[in-house]
Design a protein around this motif. Structure first.
Motif, PDB file in Angstrom:
ATOM      1  N   TRP A  33      89.719  24.415  88.057  1.00  0.00           N
ATOM      2  CA  TRP A  33      88.576  24.341  87.133  1.00  0.00           C
ATOM      3  C   TRP A  33      88.667  23.111  86.247  1.00  0.00           C
ATOM      4  CZ3 TRP A  33      84.837  26.677  89.089  1.00  0.00           C
ATOM      5  CH2 TRP A  33      84.988  27.889  89.749  1.00  0.00           C
ATOM      6  N   LEU A  36      87.402  20.226  88.289  1.00  0.00           N
ATOM      7  CA  LEU A  36      85.951  20.247  88.453  1.00  0.00           C
ATOM      8  C   LEU A  36      85.224  19.889  87.160  1.00  0.00           C
ATOM      9  CD1 LEU A  36      85.647  23.325  90.817  1.00  0.00           C
ATOM     10  CD2 LEU A  36      85.303  20.911  91.396  1.00  0.00           C
ATOM     11  N   ALA A  40      82.703  16.793  86.744  1.00  0.00           N
ATOM     12  CA  ALA A  40      81.343  17.054  86.250  1.00  0.00           C
ATOM     13  C   ALA A  40      80.992  16.159  85.065  1.00  0.00           C
ATOM     14  CB  ALA A  40      81.190  18.526  85.871  1.00  0.00           C
ATOM     15  N   LEU A  56      79.370  24.457  87.701  1.00  0.00           N
ATOM     16  CA  LEU A  56      80.621  24.922  88.306  1.00  0.00           C
ATOM     17  C   LEU A  56      80.437  26.325  88.872  1.00  0.00           C
ATOM     18  CD1 LEU A  56      83.071  23.681  85.527  1.00  0.00           C
ATOM     19  CD2 LEU A  56      82.312  22.477  87.569  1.00  0.00           C
TER      20      LEU A  56
END
Length: 140
Positions: A33, A36, A40, A56
């Motif tokens: 996470w 990501l 992002a 996400l």
């Protein structure tokens, strides 16, 4: 047995040692996470929590909150609260966050460019594993 240059002797850190402080940083960065979120936000545009959560796919509110706090604590993310009703909160990468975000973006690009090769390797491995007898049979 000499295993190489020991940075501790020279005031540095050695990531291979259990007490090395950089291991904690690597643990944060290596999270799916975290990676990501970094990708992002890598373009420099701020995002609100709900935008990030939508972007996400599959992340829970709890995990995203924890990830964002962790990134802020490490100095990779800046959190800006605007005094509106309701309060508006935006997240953006710091300079340090942009540096690591660019690295993660390269890993993401590599992953996407090589996914077919990786899938083929997985299939070959699974086929071999099915065809070979289990090297450690279960005793009852």
């Amino acid at each position: 047995m000499d295993t190489g240059f020991d940075l501790r002797e020279h005031g540095g850190v050695d990531v291979f040692l259990r007490d090395c402080p950089t291991r904690a940083v690597l643990e944060v960065i290596a999270s799916k996470w975290t990676m990501l979120v970094l990708v992002a936000l890598e373009d420099g545009s701020p995002m609100r929590f709900t935008e990030l959560r939508r972007r996400l796919d599959g992340v829970t509110q709890k995990v995203l909150t924890s990830t964002l706090r962790s990134l802020e604590r490490e100095g990779l993310l800046a959190r800006t609260v605007y005094p509106t009703i309701p309060p508006r909160v935006e997240y953006r990468l710091t300079g340090l966050g942009r540096e690591v975000g660019a690295l993660i973006q390269h890993i993401t690009d590599w992953s996407q460019a090589n996914i077919d090769t990786i899938r083929a390797a997985r299939r070959q491995f699974d086929e071999r594993a099915e065809a070979e007898p289990d090297p450690l049979p279960v005793r009852r």
